[in-house]
Motif scaffolding. Sequence first.
Motif, PDB file in Angstrom:
ATOM      1  N   SER A  27       8.315 -10.995  -0.351  1.00 58.97           N
ATOM      2  CA  SER A  27       7.117 -10.524   0.339  1.00 58.97           C
ATOM      3  C   SER A  27       6.660  -9.161  -0.181  1.00 58.97           C
ATOM      4  O   SER A  27       5.457  -8.895  -0.251  1.00 58.97           O
ATOM      5  N   THR A  28       7.604  -8.294  -0.550  1.00 62.21           N
ATOM      6  CA  THR A  28       7.221  -6.975  -1.065  1.00 62.21           C
ATOM      7  C   THR A  28       6.440  -7.106  -2.359  1.00 62.21           C
ATOM      8  O   THR A  28       5.410  -6.442  -2.555  1.00 62.21           O
ATOM      9  N   ALA A  29       6.899  -7.975  -3.263  1.00 58.99           N
ATOM     10  CA  ALA A  29       6.196  -8.174  -4.528  1.00 58.99           C
ATOM     11  C   ALA A  29       4.801  -8.746  -4.288  1.00 58.99           C
ATOM     12  O   ALA A  29       3.826  -8.310  -4.912  1.00 58.99           O
ATOM     13  N   GLU A  30       4.694  -9.711  -3.390  1.00 61.48           N
ATOM     14  CA  GLU A  30       3.383 -10.295  -3.102  1.00 61.48           C
ATOM     15  C   GLU A  30       2.431  -9.254  -2.530  1.00 61.48           C
ATOM     16  O   GLU A  30       1.249  -9.208  -2.899  1.00 61.48           O
ATOM     17  N   LYS A  31       2.922  -8.411  -1.647  1.00 65.74           N
ATOM     18  CA  LYS A  31       2.067  -7.391  -1.044  1.00 65.74           C
ATOM     19  C   LYS A  31       1.648  -6.353  -2.073  1.00 65.74           C
ATOM     20  O   LYS A  31       0.520  -5.842  -2.029  1.00 65.74           O
ATOM     21  N   LEU A  32       2.525  -6.035  -3.013  1.00 64.99           N
ATOM     22  CA  LEU A  32       2.158  -5.066  -4.039  1.00 64.99           C
ATOM     23  C   LEU A  32       1.125  -5.661  -4.989  1.00 64.99           C
ATOM     24  O   LEU A  32       0.183  -4.978  -5.402  1.00 64.99           O
ATOM     25  N   ILE A  33       1.285  -6.920  -5.334  1.00 66.67           N
ATOM     26  CA  ILE A  33       0.292  -7.583  -6.193  1.00 66.67           C
ATOM     27  C   ILE A  33      -1.075  -7.544  -5.531  1.00 66.67           C
ATOM     28  O   ILE A  33      -2.100  -7.282  -6.177  1.00 66.67           O
ATOM     29  N   ALA A  34      -1.113  -7.788  -4.216  1.00 66.21           N
ATOM     30  CA  ALA A  34      -2.385  -7.789  -3.496  1.00 66.21           C
ATOM     31  C   ALA A  34      -2.990  -6.389  -3.420  1.00 66.21           C
ATOM     32  O   ALA A  34      -4.215  -6.239  -3.496  1.00 66.21           O
ATOM     33  N   ALA A  35      -2.145  -5.365  -3.275  1.00 61.59           N
ATOM     34  CA  ALA A  35      -2.651  -4.001  -3.083  1.00 61.59           C
ATOM     35  C   ALA A  35      -2.952  -3.281  -4.390  1.00 61.59           C
ATOM     36  O   ALA A  35      -3.805  -2.385  -4.432  1.00 61.59           O
ATOM     37  N   ASN A  36      -2.273  -3.666  -5.466  1.00 58.65           N
ATOM     38  CA  ASN A  36      -2.322  -2.883  -6.698  1.00 58.65           C
ATOM     39  C   ASN A  36      -3.183  -3.526  -7.779  1.00 58.65           C
ATOM     40  O   ASN A  36      -2.846  -4.578  -8.301  1.00 58.65           O
ATOM     41  N   ASN A  37      -4.275  -2.879  -8.108  1.00 53.51           N
ATOM     42  CA  ASN A  37      -5.048  -3.315  -9.264  1.00 53.51           C
ATOM     43  C   ASN A  37      -5.311  -2.146 -10.217  1.00 53.51           C
ATOM     44  O   ASN A  37      -6.249  -2.169 -11.006  1.00 53.51           O
TER      45      ASN A  37
ATOM     46  N   GLU B 145       0.826  -1.204   0.000  1.00 56.42           N
ATOM     47  CA  GLU B 145       0.000   0.000   0.000  1.00 56.42           C
ATOM     48  C   GLU B 145       0.865   1.261   0.000  1.00 56.42           C
ATOM     49  O   GLU B 145       0.516   2.266  -0.628  1.00 56.42           O
ATOM     50  N   LEU B 146       1.999   1.201   0.714  1.00 57.77           N
ATOM     51  CA  LEU B 146       2.905   2.351   0.726  1.00 57.77           C
ATOM     52  C   LEU B 146       3.487   2.603  -0.670  1.00 57.77           C
ATOM     53  O   LEU B 146       3.604   3.758  -1.108  1.00 57.77           O
ATOM     54  N   LEU B 147       3.863   1.528  -1.362  1.00 51.45           N
ATOM     55  CA  LEU B 147       4.392   1.665  -2.716  1.00 51.45           C
ATOM     56  C   LEU B 147       3.361   2.274  -3.649  1.00 51.45           C
ATOM     57  O   LEU B 147       3.678   3.168  -4.455  1.00 51.45           O
ATOM     58  N   LEU B 148       2.133   1.808  -3.548  1.00 52.66           N
ATOM     59  CA  LEU B 148       1.076   2.322  -4.412  1.00 52.66           C
ATOM     60  C   LEU B 148       0.805   3.796  -4.121  1.00 52.66           C
ATOM     61  O   LEU B 148       0.625   4.600  -5.049  1.00 52.66           O
ATOM     62  N   LYS B 149       0.811   4.161  -2.859  1.00 52.19           N
ATOM     63  CA  LYS B 149       0.596   5.557  -2.477  1.00 52.19           C
ATOM     64  C   LYS B 149       1.701   6.445  -3.035  1.00 52.19           C
ATOM     65  O   LYS B 149       1.447   7.526  -3.580  1.00 52.19           O
ATOM     66  N   GLU B 150       2.943   5.989  -2.927  1.00 55.37           N
ATOM     67  CA  GLU B 150       4.077   6.765  -3.445  1.00 55.37           C
ATOM     68  C   GLU B 150       4.027   6.849  -4.963  1.00 55.37           C
ATOM     69  O   GLU B 150       4.367   7.874  -5.551  1.00 55.37           O
ATOM     70  N   ALA B 151       3.609   5.771  -5.605  1.00 52.50           N
ATOM     71  CA  ALA B 151       3.509   5.756  -7.065  1.00 52.50           C
ATOM     72  C   ALA B 151       2.496   6.782  -7.548  1.00 52.50           C
ATOM     73  O   ALA B 151       2.725   7.491  -8.550  1.00 52.50           O
ATOM     74  N   HIS B 152       1.368   6.889  -6.862  1.00 54.18           N
ATOM     75  CA  HIS B 152       0.356   7.878  -7.236  1.00 54.18           C
ATOM     76  C   HIS B 152       0.900   9.297  -7.054  1.00 54.18           C
ATOM     77  O   HIS B 152       0.648  10.190  -7.866  1.00 54.18           O
ATOM     78  N   LYS B 153       1.676   9.491  -5.986  1.00 54.72           N
ATOM     79  CA  LYS B 153       2.241  10.813  -5.704  1.00 54.72           C
ATOM     80  C   LYS B 153       3.192  11.252  -6.817  1.00 54.72           C
ATOM     81  O   LYS B 153       3.244  12.419  -7.201  1.00 54.72           O
ATOM     82  N   LEU B 154       3.961  10.290  -7.371  1.00 51.86           N
ATOM     83  CA  LEU B 154       4.948  10.597  -8.402  1.00 51.86           C
ATOM     84  C   LEU B 154       4.404  10.412  -9.819  1.00 51.86           C
ATOM     85  O   LEU B 154       5.141  10.564 -10.785  1.00 51.86           O
ATOM     86  N   ASP B 155       3.123  10.059  -9.929  1.00 53.86           N
ATOM     87  CA  ASP B 155       2.487   9.833 -11.233  1.00 53.86           C
ATOM     88  C   ASP B 155       3.171   8.704 -11.999  1.00 53.86           C
ATOM     89  O   ASP B 155       3.376   8.784 -13.224  1.00 53.86           O
ATOM     90  N   ILE B 156       3.536   7.659 -11.289  1.00 56.74           N
ATOM     91  CA  ILE B 156       4.152   6.464 -11.888  1.00 56.74           C
ATOM     92  C   ILE B 156       3.129   5.737 -12.753  1.00 56.74           C
ATOM     93  O   ILE B 156       1.940   5.697 -12.429  1.00 56.74           O
ATOM     94  N   ASP B 157       3.575   5.126 -13.870  1.00 52.95           N
ATOM     95  CA  ASP B 157       2.631   4.360 -14.676  1.00 52.95           C
ATOM     96  C   ASP B 157       3.067   2.909 -14.898  1.00 52.95           C
ATOM     97  O   ASP B 157       2.425   2.201 -15.674  1.00 52.95           O
ATOM     98  N   MET B 158       4.105   2.442 -14.198  1.00 57.58           N
ATOM     99  CA  MET B 158       4.424   1.013 -14.202  1.00 57.58           C
ATOM    100  C   MET B 158       5.396   0.681 -13.070  1.00 57.58           C
ATOM    101  O   MET B 158       6.277   1.478 -12.742  1.00 57.58           O
ATOM    102  N   PHE B 159       5.198  -0.497 -12.487  1.00 58.17           N
ATOM    103  CA  PHE B 159       6.152  -1.049 -11.527  1.00 58.17           C
ATOM    104  C   PHE B 159       6.976  -2.129 -12.220  1.00 58.17           C
ATOM    105  O   PHE B 159       6.463  -2.881 -13.051  1.00 58.17           O
TER     106      PHE B 159
END
Length: 304
Positions: A271-281, A240-254
């Motif tokens: 574990s970080t990749a698994e958590k991002l997969i779960a949080a990011n759609n 969730e932290l990664l997704l929040k930061e990505a939105h802040k920086l206008d990221i368009d791909m991980f």
Amino acid sequence: MKFFSKVMVGMDLTEMDDILIKKTIVFLEFLGVEKCYFLHVSKNLALPEDIIQKYPNLVASGDETIEAMIQQKLKEYHFPKSVETEIIAEEGDHPLDTFLRWAKIKDVDLVIMGRKETLKGSGALANGVAKKAPCSVMLLQEKRSEGLPKKIMIPTDFSQHNHMIYSFGERIADELNAELFPVHFYEVPHGYSKTGKSFEEFSEIMKEHAKNDFKKFVAKHNHPDLSCDFILNDGDNIGELLLKEAHKLDIDMFIMGSRGRTKSAAMLLGSTAEKLIAANNVLPMLIFKQKGENMGFFEALFKL
């Protein structure tokens, strides 16, 4: 530069197929795709009633009907004839195992799966493929507009394994003339109070330590002037932290990687990749894996 010459795209006979085909077309030239497999796996190949009503001219049954329907979609969206295609409709009680087996049989370099936001579907198959595929995986989201990425975020932990992922990210960024945004999460150890320093003071110490580690890490790559985004992880979900930061920086791909260190564990993500997969759609993800890491697992799978 040819990153992935053989690609497999997961089809589920929903509106997501149309979205996925159009988005895949955008990536074909960049990825260097020479052959594209379209795979549908179902417990029962009998078509749903709404599909039969929508495509009344497809009178064949089972796999032939599904293959014809997907072929019709490829024609409708002008899938490039320069890329060889093959459509596979397979029946199996365990769709994930069947999908993984076909990825191994066809020796694909990349699997492309859709991630739904509003359309019906649990996403369980896409998540399972992302975790266990014998090759790299790209997850393309339902609502994200079509187009190649211009801002790419790559979580960075300065490990030896991460050098491979970082180099891969640099190659992609250079090919697309895109910006690369490294991000690193640092933590304050539980025993910080024993040092006589406050949480804030020790947080700065850990941040400076991370900055020094990044300088050593990035010096081994082609873009040593890149800056890294350092974020304090105080116990929140990293995905969730990664997704929040990505939105802040206008990221368009991980871009991330698997962290398998042995042949038996290589199929599993960190574990970080698994958590991002779960949080990011909402944002596309490219999970880079070295082909061949999972061969022991897949040899066993063939014997099931």
